[in-house]
Design an enzyme around this catalytic site. Structure first.
Site, PDB file in Angstrom:
ATOM      1  CB  ALA A  94      81.604 -27.712  23.586  1.00 53.54           C
ATOM      2  CE1 TYR A 140      72.027 -25.193  21.620  1.00 53.66           C
ATOM      3  CE2 TYR A 140      73.970 -25.636  22.956  1.00 53.66           C
ATOM      4  CZ  TYR A 140      73.403 -25.286  21.748  1.00 53.66           C
ATOM      5  OH  TYR A 140      74.221 -25.015  20.670  1.00 53.66           O
ATOM      6  CE  LYS A 176      77.580 -17.982  19.920  1.00 57.89           C
ATOM      7  NZ  LYS A 176      78.815 -17.821  19.202  1.00 57.89           N
TER       8      LYS A 176
END
Ligand code: NAD
Ligand code: GDD
Length: 332
Positions: A120, A150, A193
């Site tokens: 995403a 990234y 994360k």
């Protein structure tokens, strides 16, 4: 029919480890490759090769005799890794080199089907400024403006695989993962994360204490449990749709809400201290219209169910690390 042989790049990692287990349960012969062994489990692969996919000789050897490649190896991490800017050169060089090698030497060796794990993070920052209304439909990727190197590498590699599909007639599937979480994922060390970070912080904080959450906590995300992700990967690989697809959840929450949900699961009401930190986009949510239409897939369970399993696993890891390495080692 002879048993199909598949290669999983990044088999020593979080999603790769789960995917190998799933592929084995479906009867594939699996070769896993990773630069490191899996941190939390013995690999279920028939053959696990610890080697560096940046090395062309390694890649030529591991694609030999392979029918399908699932390419998940990447230099990656959460906000604390990809948004500080400190790892940009490595992220771009390492991941792009892996992908350039895998698709070219795979094609030369006669591999016919490739799955590529994009992110995403390829979506333009300008569509993710409103935390209540981010836009992440597949057709909104261009004009490109990812907010991290990234994301740019992922976009480059999407295009790389898709150009091999067009020019060499390969079967290519590109998935854009939206923050995948679950047991056996990185939970400390700087690459974790937010779901794992919140679980770790809650598990290591005594009752009556507080946890730090980066930013004002109003930034939004959606999170997908790893088993759901693996199910979608398999449907994509065998399905007919050729374009990139989001694999994510549409259950968007703010990061402070995520922290409170974890506290609720743990039965520990703690205070939240919002502190400066690497933030990324202001809002992000998966848009599942296309994958619902093309593959009839959507997540089967709410965020809370996956978080309950993840919290239980991380709380257990925390206890083990506290016993073996001391209190401080489990905190960061
Ligand atoms: P992970 O870091 O656990 O797995 C990636 C694996 O790649 C690691 O085990 C790492 O050692 C391996 N690797 C790195 N460099 C290598 C090299 N040179 N040679 C061989 N192996 C190497 O990450 P993950 O969460 O399992 O993610 C898997 C893939 O999905 C990655 O490509 C990631 O960018 C992508 N992705 C993940 C998420 C997510 O939320 N987890 C979101 C978007 C995209
Ligand atoms: N990691 C982490 N740790 N994030 C925190 C923390 C913390 O302690 N506290 C608050 N956050 C906030 C971050 O500042 C960010 O705004 C938000 O939580 C989400 O951070 P992450 O979960 O680390 O990453 P992300 O959603 O921005 O990006 C991740 O998902 C992408 C796909 O959707 C990364 O894993 C990317 O690599 C991935 O491609």
């Amino acid at each position: 029919m002879s048993q199909k042989k598949v290669l999983v790049g990044g088999a020593g990692g979080f999603i790769g480890g789960h995917l190998v287990r799933r592929l084995k349960s479906e009867g594939f012969w699996v070769r896993g490759v990773d630069i490191k062994k899996h941190e939390f489990t013995e690999s279920s692969a028939d053959e696990f090769i610890q080697a560096d996919l940046r090395d062309p000789q390694v890649v030529k050897a591991v694609v030999d005799g392979i029918d399908d490649v699932y390419q998940l190896a990447a230099d990656m991490g959460g906000a604390g890794y990809i948004f500080t800017g400190e790892h940009d050169a490595n992220v771009m060089h390492n991941s792009a080199t892996i992908n350039l090698n895998v698709v070219e030497y795979g094609r030369e060796a006669g591999v016919k089907r490739f799955f590529y794990s994009s992110s995403a993070c390829i979506y333009p920052a300008y569509n993710q400024e409103d935390p209540d209304n981010p836009k992440c439909s597949e057709d909104s990727a261009y004009p490109a403006a990812p907010d991290s190197e990234y994301g740019w590498e992922k976009l480059f590699s999407e295009r790389l695989y898709l150009s091999y599909m067009r020019n060499y007639g390969l079967h290519v599937r590109v998935a854009r993962f939206h923050n995948i979480f679950g047991p056996e994922g990185t939970w400390r060390g700087g690459r974790e994360k937010s779901p794992a970070a919140m679980c770790r912080k809650v598990a290591t904080t005594p009752e009556g204490g507080s946890i730090e959450v980066w930013g004002d906590g109003k930034q939004t995300r959606s999170f997908l449990y790893v088993d759901e992700c693996v199910e979608a990967i398999r449907r994509m690989m065998d399905g007919p749709f050729e374009g990139p697809l989001n694999i994510g959840s549409e259950e968007m929450v703010s990061i402070n809400q995520l922290a409170k949900l974890v506290m609720d699961i743990a039965g520990k009401p703690l205070a939240i201290k919002n502190v400066p930190g690497p933030l990324g986009v202001r809002g992000r949510n998966s848009d599942n219209h296309l994958i619902r239409e093309k593959l009839q897939w959507e997540p089967s369970q709410p965020l809370r169910t996956g978080l309950e399993k993840t919290y239980a696993w991380i709380a257990d890891q925390v206890q083990k690390v506290q016993a073996e390495e001391g209190e401080l080692a489990a905190k960061a």
